[in-house]
Design an enzyme around this catalytic site. Structure first.
Site, PDB file in Angstrom:
ATOM      1  N   CYS A   1      36.251 -15.022  -5.140  1.00 30.58           N
ATOM      2  CA  CYS A   1      35.220 -15.649  -4.300  1.00 30.58           C
ATOM      3  C   CYS A   1      34.124 -16.271  -5.163  1.00 30.58           C
ATOM      4  CB  CYS A   1      34.570 -14.616  -3.380  1.00 30.58           C
ATOM      5  SG  CYS A   1      35.699 -13.415  -2.678  1.00 30.58           S
ATOM      6  N   ASP A   2      33.725 -15.591  -6.243  1.00 28.59           N
ATOM      7  CA  ASP A   2      32.485 -15.972  -6.925  1.00 28.59           C
ATOM      8  C   ASP A   2      32.647 -16.448  -8.374  1.00 28.59           C
ATOM      9  OD1 ASP A   2      31.099 -15.255  -4.626  1.00 28.59           O
ATOM     10  OD2 ASP A   2      30.942 -13.161  -5.260  1.00 28.59           O
TER      11      ASP A   2
ATOM     12  N   CYS B   1      34.131  -9.620  -6.076  1.00 28.69           N
ATOM     13  CA  CYS B   1      35.254 -10.522  -5.776  1.00 28.69           C
ATOM     14  C   CYS B   1      35.251 -11.718  -6.722  1.00 28.69           C
ATOM     15  CB  CYS B   1      35.176 -10.970  -4.321  1.00 28.69           C
ATOM     16  SG  CYS B   1      36.482 -12.135  -3.881  1.00 28.69           S
TER      17      CYS B   1
END
Ligand code: FAD
Ligand code: NAP
Length: 321
Positions: free
Chosen positions: A139-140, A136
Site C-alpha cells: 500500500c505505502d 503494508c
C-alpha cells in the site's frame, strides 16, 4: 430503520476462506450471502506476487482475489459490501448486524474474518501511523522512492516486505530480535542476495523518531537485546511486519479461543461449539495461515454447513418458514 435480509447461509469475510465457501455453498444451491468487510479480498490484497497458489506459478495477490470474487459471484453467491458490527448467536435464526443498518438473519453462519496486522504498541508507533509508519508495503512503499526504510520482523511477511521495498527505497534495514528468521528458505536466499538490504540481528525497536508538524519520521531508535545498548538509524519509513492476530472481535466472548485468540473448531472440522456456526481460515488457524489452507477450510465449512442445513431442514429457523 434498516432492512432485514434472510438467508440460509451467511458468510462473513471475503478472503480465500470466505470466497471458497461462497463457491461451494452456491453450487450446493444454498443461495449464500457473503459480507465482504472493510478489506474486500482479505490479506492477499496487501501483497504483490503469490508464488504458492496451485495452478499459478506467479499471480498478483489482488488479481487472485478479484478472480475469486468473480468465481463466487458467477456460481450464485450474493456478495455484499457491508461490515458486520455485531453478531447474535444465542438463537436461530442467527442475527448479524451490518454497519449499513441491515440485519442479516441466517440459519447457518460461516465465520471467515481472517487476521489483521499486529502492532508493537509503542506510543511513537501510534503517533506516526500513516505518517511514515505502516504495516503494508504494497500500500505505502511507493511513497518512499529513493529513501531509507526499516522493516521490523523476521517472518515471511517481513522478508517479503523488505524485498518488495527495494523496488523503491535506496536502502532497507531489516531489524529482527533474534539471529534466525522464520521466513521460508527461498525468501531468506533472496534476502541475502539483495545488495540493498542490510539485516540488523538481535535488535528491537524502542522508538520511532521524527518531527511533529507536519508529522514525519526521521529515524528509529533500536536496542540491542543482548546488551541493552541503543542506537539511532536514520530512515523515512518504518514497516512493522511482526505477524497477524485473528480478527475474532465478533465472537471472542461466545466461542472458545486459544493460542492468542484463534477460534477453536472440532478436530478435522470447521464446526464451532455452537451448532450451525462454522469457522474457517486464519481466524481458526494458528499453524499454517496460508491462502490455500484457508481456501481448503472454506470448502470444508460450506460442505459442513450444507450437511447441517440438510439435516435440520423443516425443523428450525428460516429453512422451516
Ligand atoms: P483474510 O484474507 O484475512 O480475509 C478476512 C476477510 O474478513 C476480509 O475480507 C475482511 O474484510 C473480512 N472481515 C473481517 N472482519 C469482518 C467483519 N466484522 N464483517 C465482515 N467482514 C469482515 N499466503 C499464501 O499462501 N501465500 C502468500 O504468498 C501469502 N502472502 C502473504 C503476504 C502478506 C503481506 C500477508 C499479510 C499474508 C500473506 N499470506 C500468504 C497469508 C494469506 O494472505 C492468508 O493466509 C489468507 O489471506 C487468509 O485467508 P482468510 O480468508 O482466512 O482471511
Ligand atoms: P510470523 O510468521 O508470525 O512472524 C512474525 C515475526 O515477527 C517473527 O519473526 C517474530 O519474531 C517477529 N515479532 C513478533 N512480535 C514481535 C515483537 N513484539 N517485536 C519484534 N519482533 C516481533 O508472521 P508473518 O510473517 O506475518 O506470517 C504470518 C503467516 O502468513 C505465516 O503463516 C506465513 O507463513 C504466512 N505468509 C506466507 C507468505 C508466503 O507464503 N510467501 C507470505 C507472508 C505470510 P520471532 O521469530 O523472534 O518470534
Amino acid at each position: 430503520m434498516g432492512d432485514t435480509r434472510e438467508t440460509r447461509l451467511l458468510i462473513i469475510g471475503s478472503g480465500p476462506a470466505g470466497y471458497t465457501a461462497g463457491v461451494y455453498a452456491a453450487r450446493a444451491m444454498l443461495n449464500p450471502v457473503l459480507v465482504q468487510g472493510i478489506e474486500p479480498g482479505g490479506q492477499l490484497t496487501t501483497t504483490t506476487e503469490v508464488e504458492n497458489w496451485p495452478g499459478d506459478t506467479e499471480v498478483q495477490g489482488p488479481d487472485l482475489m478479484v478472480r475469486m470474487e468473480a468465481h463466487a459471484s458467477a456460481m450464485g453467491c450474493e456478495i455484499i459490501a457491508d461490515y458486520i458490527t455485531r453478531l447474535d448467536l444465542t438463537e436461530r435464526p442467527f442475527k448479524a448486524f451490518g454497519d449499513g443498518g441491515t440485519t442479516y438473519l441466517a440459519d447457518a453462519v460461516i465465520l471467515a474474518t481472517g487476521a489483521r496486522a499486529k502492532w508493537l504498541g509503542l506510543p511513537s508507533e501510534d503517533k506516526f501511523k500513516g505518517f511514515g509508519v505502516s504495516a503494508c508495503a504494497t500500500c505505502d512503499g511507493f511513497f518512499y522512492r529513493g529513501q531509507e526504510i526499516v522493516v521490523i520482523g523476521g517472518g515471511n511477511t517481513a522478508v517479503e516486505e523488505a524485498l518488495f521495498l527495494t523496488n523503491f527505497a535506496s536502502k532497507v534495514t531489516l531489524i529482527h530480535r533474534r539471529d534466525t528468521l522464520r521466513a521460508e528458505k527461498i525468501l531468506q536466499d533472496r534476502l541475502a542476495k539483495n545488495p540493498k538490504i542490510e539485516t540488523l540481528w538481535f535488535h528491537e525497536l524502542d522508538e520511532v523518531l521524527g518531527q511533529d508538524a507536519p508529522p514525519q519520521v526521521e529515524g528509529v531508535r533500536v536496542r540491542d537485546v543482548r546488551t541493552g545498548e541503543t542506537k539511532d538509524i536514520p530512515c523515512k519509513g518504518v514497516f512493522v511486519a511482526i505477524g497477524h492476530a485473528p480478527a475474532n472481535e465478533l465472537v471472542k466472548d461466545v466461542l472458545e479461543t486459544h493460542m492468542g485468540g484463534y477460534v477453536v473448531t472440532k478436530p478435522d472440522s470447521t464446526e464451532t461449539s455452537i451448532p450451525g456456526v462454522f469457522a474457517a481460515g486464519d481466524l481458526t488457524d494458528h499453524k499454517y495461515r496460508q491462502a490455500v489452507t484457508s481456501a481448503g477450510m472454506g470448502c470444508m465449512a460450506a460442505l459442513e454447513a450444507e450437511r447441517f442445513l440438510a439435516a435440520e431442514e423443516g425443523q428450525t429457523g428460516l429453512a422451516a418458514q
